[in-house]
Motif scaffolding. Structure first.
Motif, mmCIF file in Angstrom:
data_model
loop_
_atom_site.group_PDB
_atom_site.id
_atom_site.type_symbol
_atom_site.label_atom_id
_atom_site.label_comp_id
_atom_site.label_asym_id
_atom_site.label_seq_id
_atom_site.Cartn_x
_atom_site.Cartn_y
_atom_site.Cartn_z
ATOM 1 N N SER A 147 0.801 -1.193 0.009
ATOM 2 C CA SER A 147 -0.017 -0.162 -0.025
ATOM 3 C C SER A 147 0.920 1.398 -0.050
ATOM 4 O O SER A 147 2.242 1.169 0.104
ATOM 5 N N GLY A 148 0.287 2.411 -0.201
ATOM 6 C CA GLY A 148 0.950 3.784 -0.429
ATOM 7 C C GLY A 148 1.661 3.970 1.089
ATOM 8 O O GLY A 148 2.703 4.304 1.391
ATOM 9 N N GLN A 152 5.887 4.015 1.930
ATOM 10 C CA GLN A 152 6.549 5.074 2.721
ATOM 11 C C GLN A 152 7.185 4.451 3.941
ATOM 12 O O GLN A 152 8.594 5.117 4.220
ATOM 13 N N ARG A 153 6.696 3.447 4.398
ATOM 14 C CA ARG A 153 7.653 2.763 5.472
ATOM 15 C C ARG A 153 8.956 2.191 5.074
ATOM 16 O O ARG A 153 9.820 2.201 5.658
ATOM 17 N N VAL A 154 8.831 1.714 3.890
ATOM 18 C CA VAL A 154 10.182 1.099 3.331
ATOM 19 C C VAL A 154 11.146 2.203 3.098
ATOM 20 O O VAL A 154 12.412 2.060 3.478
ATOM 21 N N ALA A 155 10.572 3.652 2.572
ATOM 22 C CA ALA A 155 11.322 4.566 2.245
ATOM 23 C C ALA A 155 12.012 5.143 3.610
ATOM 24 O O ALA A 155 13.145 5.670 3.547
ATOM 25 N N ILE A 156 11.426 5.117 4.551
ATOM 26 C CA ILE A 156 11.959 5.326 5.882
ATOM 27 C C ILE A 156 13.055 4.390 6.391
ATOM 28 O O ILE A 156 14.161 4.828 6.788
ATOM 29 N N SER A 174 1.508 13.469 2.021
ATOM 30 C CA SER A 174 0.893 14.103 0.996
ATOM 31 C C SER A 174 0.070 13.008 0.201
ATOM 32 O O SER A 174 -0.964 13.509 -0.414
ATOM 33 N N ALA A 175 0.670 11.989 0.094
ATOM 34 C CA ALA A 175 -0.083 11.038 -0.670
ATOM 35 C C ALA A 175 -1.044 9.922 -0.070
ATOM 36 O O ALA A 175 -1.442 8.897 -0.629
ATOM 37 N N GLU A 179 -5.856 8.420 8.065
ATOM 38 C CA GLU A 179 -5.525 7.678 9.028
ATOM 39 C C GLU A 179 -3.890 7.330 8.705
ATOM 40 O O GLU A 179 -3.078 7.185 9.606
ATOM 41 N N ARG A 180 -3.463 6.800 7.586
ATOM 42 C CA ARG A 180 -2.329 6.572 7.065
ATOM 43 C C ARG A 180 -1.276 7.619 7.341
ATOM 44 O O ARG A 180 -0.261 7.020 7.737
#
Length: 244
Positions: A147-148, A152-156, A174-175, A179-180
């Motif tokens: 999921s989006g 983002q968690r992988v990017a972190i 932004s994307a 909640e997420r």
């Protein structure tokens, strides 16, 4: 720690120049999430680019620990980013063909003065990093399977792979839906405290303000307000950010 000291940045504008960052001083302290907000075109992204050593100020200083990035060569700045700075962009910018685990492992392949040591460091704690961002058991999935918020968690996790002292994050929600977005902001807050990183985070979405330890408001390239979770505020607070 990261510190901008009276930093000014201008860009060409026809026959003259436009000031994007106007004598900005700020300090990102270890274990603290410092948010940077302001209207579109206010200079937020330019401040982050200075902090990332991607561009050099016209005047002033950009301190990453004990190194003044405003005074070093382009190659030295590249080495500094690779070794001491983690960057999370507005989009996750994952490589479509790589699994989540491989996205993080690739940070060990960036070379440097001791490439083998870096590779060992990254590979030794890939699973721990994925677990820390809530992706235990997801390391074999590729971006299209995530999921989006998971991307983002992988990017972190990727940005933290080399254990940077400074973490720079551009619009991480932004994307994402609210909640997420809240989950990502809480994750950044927790990891900053656990890993004692100095985190600067650009955001326009103040619904997640509780996840910020400090907030700087930027207007026309200047810091106009500095607030903390304890309620202290005012431009005067931003004028002397080096006090810890």
């Amino acid at each position: 720690m990261i510190r901008l000291d009276d930093a000014t940045l201008t860009y060409p504008d026809g026959a003259g120049r436009i000031t994007a960052v106007d004598h900005v001083s700020l300090t990102g302290k270890p274990g603290v999430v410092t948010g940077i907000t302001g209207p579109s075109g206010s200079g937020k992204s330019s401040i982050l680019a200075l902090a990332a050593t991607l561009i050099r100020p016209d005047s002033g200083h950009v301190w990453i620990g004990d190194v003044d990035a405003a005074k070093i060569s382009r190659r030295e700045a590249t080495d500094l980013r690779r070794d001491r700075i983690g960057i999370v962009f507005q989009q996750s910018n994952l490589i479509a063909s790589l699994t989540a685990r491989e996205q993080v492992e690739v940070m060990g392949e960036l070379g440097g003065h001791d490439e083998r040591a870096r590779r060992r460091l990254v590979r030794s704690h890939v699973e721990e990093l994925l677990d820390s961002v809530g992706l235990a058991g997801q390391g074999g999935k590729r971006p299209a399977q995530l999921s989006g918020g998971q991307r983002q968690r992988v990017a972190i996790a990727r940005a933290l792979a080399h254990e940077p002292e400074v973490l720079l994050i551009d619009e991480p929600t932004s994307a994402l839906d609210q909640e997420r977005g809240a989950e990502i902001m809480e994750l950044i807050h927790r990891l900053t405290h656990e890993r004692n990183t100095s985190t600067l985070l650009v955001t326009h979405d103040l619904v997640h303000r509780k996840s910020l330890d400090e907030l700087l408001t930027v207007v026309d390239g200047k810091i106009t307000e500095h607030t903390t979770q304890h309620g202290a505020s005012g431009a005067s607070a931003a004028a002397a950010p080096s006090a810890s």
